[in-house]
Enzyme design. Structure first.
Site, PDB file in Angstrom:
ATOM      1  N   TYR A 145      39.043 134.017 -11.003  1.00 49.08           N
ATOM      2  CA  TYR A 145      37.725 135.008 -10.610  1.00 49.08           C
ATOM      3  C   TYR A 145      38.011 136.170 -11.159  1.00 49.08           C
ATOM      4  O   TYR A 145      36.979 136.918 -11.171  1.00 49.08           O
ATOM      5  CB  TYR A 145      37.846 134.940  -8.797  1.00 49.08           C
ATOM      6  CG  TYR A 145      37.340 133.911  -8.109  1.00 49.08           C
ATOM      7  CD1 TYR A 145      37.400 132.813  -8.637  1.00 49.08           C
ATOM      8  CD2 TYR A 145      36.548 134.330  -7.244  1.00 49.08           C
ATOM      9  CE1 TYR A 145      36.805 131.552  -7.984  1.00 49.08           C
ATOM     10  CE2 TYR A 145      35.879 133.309  -6.386  1.00 49.08           C
ATOM     11  CZ  TYR A 145      35.939 132.155  -6.845  1.00 49.08           C
ATOM     12  OH  TYR A 145      35.248 131.285  -5.957  1.00 49.08           O
ATOM     13  N   LYS A 198      47.463 122.493 -11.175  1.00 50.70           N
ATOM     14  CA  LYS A 198      47.248 121.561 -12.447  1.00 50.70           C
ATOM     15  C   LYS A 198      47.951 121.817 -13.413  1.00 50.70           C
ATOM     16  O   LYS A 198      47.662 122.048 -14.631  1.00 50.70           O
ATOM     17  CB  LYS A 198      45.601 121.830 -12.541  1.00 50.70           C
ATOM     18  CG  LYS A 198      44.975 120.853 -13.784  1.00 50.70           C
ATOM     19  CD  LYS A 198      44.384 119.668 -13.132  1.00 50.70           C
ATOM     20  CE  LYS A 198      44.026 118.644 -14.376  1.00 50.70           C
ATOM     21  NZ  LYS A 198      43.695 117.251 -13.685  1.00 50.70           N
ATOM     22  N   ASP A 240      43.140 117.676  -8.512  1.00 53.41           N
ATOM     23  CA  ASP A 240      42.317 116.688  -8.395  1.00 53.41           C
ATOM     24  C   ASP A 240      42.545 115.505  -7.405  1.00 53.41           C
ATOM     25  O   ASP A 240      41.717 115.029  -6.428  1.00 53.41           O
ATOM     26  CB  ASP A 240      41.806 115.718  -9.715  1.00 53.41           C
ATOM     27  CG  ASP A 240      43.348 115.631 -10.509  1.00 53.41           C
ATOM     28  OD1 ASP A 240      44.441 115.883 -10.157  1.00 53.41           O
ATOM     29  OD2 ASP A 240      43.260 114.789 -11.580  1.00 53.41           O
ATOM     30  N   ASP A 270      38.717 127.839  -3.039  1.00 55.90           N
ATOM     31  CA  ASP A 270      37.467 127.979  -2.829  1.00 55.90           C
ATOM     32  C   ASP A 270      36.753 126.495  -2.490  1.00 55.90           C
ATOM     33  O   ASP A 270      36.199 126.170  -1.596  1.00 55.90           O
ATOM     34  CB  ASP A 270      36.620 128.819  -3.640  1.00 55.90           C
ATOM     35  CG  ASP A 270      35.335 128.752  -3.506  1.00 55.90           C
ATOM     36  OD1 ASP A 270      34.756 129.309  -2.356  1.00 55.90           O
ATOM     37  OD2 ASP A 270      34.354 128.479  -4.250  1.00 55.90           O
ATOM     38  N   ASP A 278      35.892 124.341   1.234  1.00 56.59           N
ATOM     39  CA  ASP A 278      34.595 123.902   1.920  1.00 56.59           C
ATOM     40  C   ASP A 278      34.815 122.253   2.271  1.00 56.59           C
ATOM     41  O   ASP A 278      34.080 121.847   2.913  1.00 56.59           O
ATOM     42  CB  ASP A 278      33.684 123.989   0.591  1.00 56.59           C
ATOM     43  CG  ASP A 278      32.532 125.099   0.509  1.00 56.59           C
ATOM     44  OD1 ASP A 278      33.217 126.104   1.080  1.00 56.59           O
ATOM     45  OD2 ASP A 278      31.472 125.061   0.220  1.00 56.59           O
TER      46      ASP A 278
END
Ligand code: NAD
Ligand code: IPM
Ligand code: MN
Length: 363
Positions: free
Chosen positions: A142, A193, A225, A249, A253
């Site tokens: 970000y 990752k 993942d 983020d 959700d």
């Protein structure tokens, strides 16, 4: 208790609608529980741009800096999507997080038992769910430099962003995750990752180092993942998840849907001194803005987090959570958590019902 200062930043879209309900709750705490708070409202996001030509007006930042805690609704909307990037609403939010050094974002996914049937997942998968996502909030992709879009010598455009973390940034969010886990089921799952990205390989190494100071907490690692898959397959395997800004983020959700709706998930964004900004994890929901139907509970539950983490009033936080639970017991539901047999209500009716229970509990 000294009077607390709360900066109230409604923002855009459903922001002002849901914040109005949270303010009713704070007013009730003052009237019925003697909680002393001074609220100051200021524009941020698109509202900041409309009023002062920028998403984080200087005055708004000053008010936020001078407060004990910040309560934010949501920012953004299609009207602002074509502005130059620095002028867009989202930059107001990111600017606040950075300016206040709110590196630790706590996003609790807790399923109220009354909402088991509101989740899109099977009851046996979600019932009893209680997990905490600890999202790094002021670093990673970000904020990494360089970033931008450039034109290559052959005339083709290329977009680029940088995923970057210093060891110290990883360590401090790791410590938050382990400290959080100590007060819960003592398990941390670090999501990365590391099989592809060097930066998150370092993330994994630093998490292993931090874990040495917490022999009572069990650390595991998972690729992002797989973590997304496991969240919908068997979410109850998780206690605390700690992860990079963008991964957090996305995963939060996803976790929100396990609780019935994104309209149920509150958050706290904290700095080293426990000063915090509190907001629902959802956005400005332009598709339902202005209709009085948004779910205000994530925002009201964010007020509870604010009382617990920044304002030293955990007993009032519990009262709010109980009042929310009793409102759900009454069968009241906004559209996003509605199921057959319940009573469909709007934003204000839901807020009023929570306040009604809060008042009744004070007697
Ligand atoms: P969103 O979270 O605003 O909405 C996604 C879906 O969830 C929509 O269908 C919406 O109606 C629904 N929803 C969200 N909150 C709800 C609530 N309280 N009650 C009922 N339904 C709710 O995400 P989006 O549509 O991707 O983004 C819209 C705008 O919000 C964009 O400008 C985005 O940048 C911004 N945004 C801001 C924040 C924030 O301020 N923290 C977070 C996410 C997105
Ligand atoms: C969130 C939002 C923000 C984020 C956007 C609006 C900048 O999606 O708080 O989850 O990506 O952090
Ligand atoms: Mn988000």
């Amino acid at each position: 208790m000294a009077t607390k200062k709360i900066a109230v930043l409604p923002g855009d879209g459903i922001g002002p609608e849901i914040i109005a309900e949270a303010v009713k709750v704070l007013d009730c705490l003052r009237d019925a529980y003697g909680f002393q708070a001074e609220m100051e409202t200021a524009p941020v996001g698109g509202a900041g741009y409309d009023a002062y030509g920028k998403p984080l007006p200087d005055e708004t930042l000053k008010i936020a800096q001078a407060s004990d805690a910040v309560l934010l609704g949501a920012v953004g909307g299609p009207k602002y999507d074509t502005l130059d990037r620095p002028l867009r609403p989202e930059q107001g939010l990111l600017g606040l997080r950075k300016a206040l050094e709110l590196f630790a974002n706590l996003r609790p996914a807790l399923l109220y038992p009354q909402l088991v049937s509101a989740s899109t997942l099977k009851p046996e998968v979600v019932s009893g769910l209680d997990l905490m996502i600890v999202r790094e909030l002021t670093g990673g992709i970000y904020f990494g430099q360089p970033r931008g879009v450039r034109t290559l010598p052959d005339g083709e455009k290329e977009g680029f962003n940088t995923l970057v973390y210093r060891e110290s940034e990883i360590r401090r969010i790791g410590i938050v995750a382990f400290e959080t886990a100590r007060k819960r089921s003592k398990r941390v799952c670090s999501v990365d990752k590391a099989n592809v990205l060097e930066c998150t390989e370092l993330w994994r190494q630093v998490m292993i180092e931090v874990a040495r100071d917490y022999p009572d907490v069990q650390l595991s690692h998972m690729y992002v993942d797989n973590a997304a898959m496991q969240l919908v397959r068997a979410p109850k395997q998780f206690d605390v998840m700690v992860t990079e800004n963008m991964f957090g983020d996305i995963l939060s959700d996803c976790a929100a849907m396990l609780t019935g709706s994104i309209g149920m998930l509150p958050s706290a964004s904290l700095n080293e001194a426990q000063k915090g900004m509190y907001e629902p994890i959802h956005g400005s929901a332009p598709d339902i803005a202005g209709r009085g139907i948004a779910n205000p509970l994530a925002t009201i539950l964010s007020v509870a987090m604010m009382l617990r983490y920044s304002l030293g009033a955990p007993e009032l936080a519990e009262r709010i959570e109980q009042a929310v639970s009793r409102t759900l017991d009454d069968g009241l539901r906004t559209g996003d958590i509605f199921v057959e047999g319940c009573k469909k209500v709007g934003t204000a009716q839901m807020g009023d019902a929570v306040v009604g229970h809060l008042r009744a509990m004070a007697k």
